[in-house]
Design a protein around this motif. Structure first.
Motif, PDB file in Angstrom:
ATOM      1  N   GLY A 215      -8.854   7.803  -6.352  1.00  0.00           N
ATOM      2  CA  GLY A 215      -7.747   7.835  -5.408  1.00  0.00           C
ATOM      3  C   GLY A 215      -6.787   8.968  -5.664  1.00  0.00           C
ATOM      4  O   GLY A 215      -6.989   9.800  -6.555  1.00  0.00           O
ATOM      5  N   LEU A 216      -5.714   8.995  -4.856  1.00  0.00           N
ATOM      6  CA  LEU A 216      -4.684  10.020  -4.975  1.00  0.00           C
ATOM      7  C   LEU A 216      -3.526   9.554  -5.853  1.00  0.00           C
ATOM      8  O   LEU A 216      -3.060  10.289  -6.725  1.00  0.00           O
ATOM      9  N   ASN A 217      -3.037   8.325  -5.631  1.00  0.00           N
ATOM     10  CA  ASN A 217      -1.917   7.822  -6.419  1.00  0.00           C
ATOM     11  C   ASN A 217      -2.352   7.558  -7.858  1.00  0.00           C
ATOM     12  O   ASN A 217      -1.633   7.886  -8.801  1.00  0.00           O
ATOM     13  N   ASN A 378       4.902   1.873  -1.105  1.00  0.00           N
ATOM     14  CA  ASN A 378       3.960   2.015  -2.219  1.00  0.00           C
ATOM     15  C   ASN A 378       2.562   1.732  -1.687  1.00  0.00           C
ATOM     16  O   ASN A 378       2.169   0.575  -1.558  1.00  0.00           O
ATOM     17  N   TYR A 379       1.824   2.799  -1.377  1.00  0.00           N
ATOM     18  CA  TYR A 379       0.540   2.622  -0.702  1.00  0.00           C
ATOM     19  C   TYR A 379      -0.499   1.956  -1.599  1.00  0.00           C
ATOM     20  O   TYR A 379      -1.504   1.449  -1.109  1.00  0.00           O
ATOM     21  N   SER A 380      -0.281   1.944  -2.903  1.00  0.00           N
ATOM     22  CA  SER A 380      -1.218   1.286  -3.808  1.00  0.00           C
ATOM     23  C   SER A 380      -1.096  -0.233  -3.770  1.00  0.00           C
ATOM     24  O   SER A 380      -1.979  -0.929  -4.265  1.00  0.00           O
ATOM     25  N   ARG A 389      -0.237 -10.614  -3.211  1.00  0.00           N
ATOM     26  CA  ARG A 389      -0.039  -9.176  -3.348  1.00  0.00           C
ATOM     27  C   ARG A 389      -0.874  -8.692  -4.522  1.00  0.00           C
ATOM     28  O   ARG A 389      -0.853  -9.290  -5.600  1.00  0.00           O
ATOM     29  N   TYR A 390      -1.580  -7.596  -4.280  1.00  0.00           N
ATOM     30  CA  TYR A 390      -2.539  -7.126  -5.288  1.00  0.00           C
ATOM     31  C   TYR A 390      -2.603  -5.604  -5.217  1.00  0.00           C
ATOM     32  O   TYR A 390      -2.240  -4.989  -4.205  1.00  0.00           O
ATOM     33  N   ASN A 391      -3.080  -4.977  -6.292  1.00  0.00           N
ATOM     34  CA  ASN A 391      -3.268  -3.531  -6.289  1.00  0.00           C
ATOM     35  C   ASN A 391      -4.490  -3.186  -5.434  1.00  0.00           C
ATOM     36  O   ASN A 391      -5.591  -3.702  -5.679  1.00  0.00           O
TER      37      ASN A 391
END
Length: 440
Positions: A215-217, A378-380, A389-391
């Motif tokens: 990914g990017l983040n 927070n796009y992650s 809620r999860y990563n």
């Protein structure tokens, strides 16, 4: 034992100034010989390639022996007196390859297979930048901390003892065999490119796989998943903060200069910020080297036999909003480089790298609750339809690993995308392959 693979190490040499001059003369003579030989090979190309031994057929044209006292081209023997036979044969192989490439490209051009309708015909370039190939035992001898290389000192061919000041560890591996190295000289110094033939140990039937989301983040997120859907370990590989800050600082400088340039001229000139782009690109390559090594070592430590990646070949980035840096970040995303390094490093240890269909791994929750909603700040961070809620990257790594098992272990659920089909007769899958399908 598995199939053999070849990997090349770079050994740094420490020659004296006088030895550097000898090495430069050797390289100059080597390339001059190749430039003269390419014309001979091109003239008799059909005769050479149709012979049982193309190398021997070329030698009969240029090299005088007891059985061949009068070769057709004697000037090579006169102008390159006592040229080592092993160097001559290495040049012959390189010249045949150079001419063969030109003949193939010219034949395609004649057939009309061209990139453009008005494309010019290819040109045979005899000025090559060949590196000197040093055959073991004949042109180079190895010792503990030095090498002996046969060089041309301006009058004759002699042996020079040169120290080795830097090398990697592949020469110590019990399953590696060193091949003939090449002498590389550039503005950074003098090196030996030493290839090693490695036979990696063959791993058994996979019991665990490592699913990796790039990914990017977060540079990479990895999870260890068993065939029954049990997740035993997970890790975020995002510990290159200093390198990322250095890269982002240069990208910010590019954006600032672009705004100033566009304000004056309305467009960017060719080669705009070329040096800054190069530095940012090199930092990215360094990040890929560090992360790929950490990921492979962690996978081996966890006992996984397969690394599973998304098949992102042909993926094209979409630009963000006006003034957003998303497009620039996408173009700097070295997903292909990172996948290549992971594959090369893991295969050397006997592991296997697999690629699965990428669509839906991040947008669908691993528990099968449906599509997720990504946070705008927070796009992650992802919110499942159940409210959990999860990563998002961690959830994607679960699904990536699950698609490997669904593809290889569950034959009733196998299809092109690694998805689970519904009960209807339509060919499209109803839901992509997720971790929850292993639980069932």
């Amino acid at each position: 034992m598995g199939n053999s693979i070849v990997r090349t190490d770079r050994w740094q040499l420490a020659p004296t100034p006088e030895q550097v001059k000898h090495l430069e003369r050797t390289e100059k003579m080597y390339r001059s010989y190749a430039r003269a030989l390419i014309g001979v090979v091109f003239t008799h190309f059909d005769q050479i390639v149709s012979a049982d031994s193309p190398c021997a057929a070329t030698e009969r044209l240029i090299h005088a022996t007891k059985n061949n006292p009068n070769p057709r081209y004697q000037y090579l023997g006169r102008n390159f007196y006592k040229f080592p036979s092993y160097l001559r044969r290495a040049i012959i192989q390189a010249a045949i390859g150079q001419v063969s490439s030109f003949v193939t490209r010219y034949y395609r051009w004649q057939q009309g297979r061209r990139s453009k309708r008005n494309a010019l015909p290819p040109i045979l370039n005899a000025v090559t930048n060949l590196h000197v190939v040093l055959y073991r035992g004949q042109c180079i001898l190895f010792e503990e901390d030095c090498v002996h290389i046969k060089v041309y000192n301006g009058r004759e061919w002699t042996w020079e003892k040169i120290g080795v000041v830097g090398r990697r560890e592949r020469h110590k591996l019990p399953n590696s065999k060193s091949l003939s190295p090449s002498l590389v000289m550039n503005h950074k110094g003098v090196f030996l490119a030493v290839p090693f033939q490695i036979t990696p140990p063959k791993m058994g039937k996979p019991k665990k796989v490592c699913g990796v989301d790039l990914g990017l983040n977060t540079i990479a997120v990895a999870s260890i998943v068993s065939s029954d859907g049990t997740v035993t370990a997970g890790r975020f590989f995002n510990n290159c903060a200093a390198d990322i800050d250095r890269r982002d600082k240069r990208l910010q400088a590019i954006r600032h200069k672009a705004r100033l340039t566009m304000r004056k001229t309305g467009k960017l000139y060719k080669g705009f910020c070329q040096s800054i782009y190069r530095k940012a690109h090199n930092i990215n390559r360094q990040i890929c080297q560090l992360v790929s090594r950490q990921l492979v070592d962690w996978t081996v430590q966890q006992g996984a036999e397969v690394i599973v990646l998304e098949n992102l070949k042909g993926w094209r980035p979409k630009g963000g909003k006006k003034g957003s840096t998303l497009r620039q970040r996408f173009h700097g995303w070295m997903k292909s480089r990172l996948a290549q390094l992971i594959t090369e490093k893991f295969e050397e240890l006997g592991g296997k790298v697999e690629f699965v269909f990428a669509r839906g791994t991040s947008s669908n929750a691993f528990d099968g609750s449906g599509t997720v909603k990504r946070s705008k700040s927070n796009y992650s961070l992802a919110t499942f339809q159940t409210g959990k809620r999860y990563n998002a990257d961690l959830s994607a790594s679960y699904n990536i690993a699950a698609r490997y098992w669904l593809k290889n272990i569950k034959p009733t659920r196998r299809n092109r995308s690694g998805s689970v089909s519904g009960k209807s007769s339509r060919t499209e899958p109803r839901m992509p392959g997720l971790l929850c399908h292993l639980w069932s």
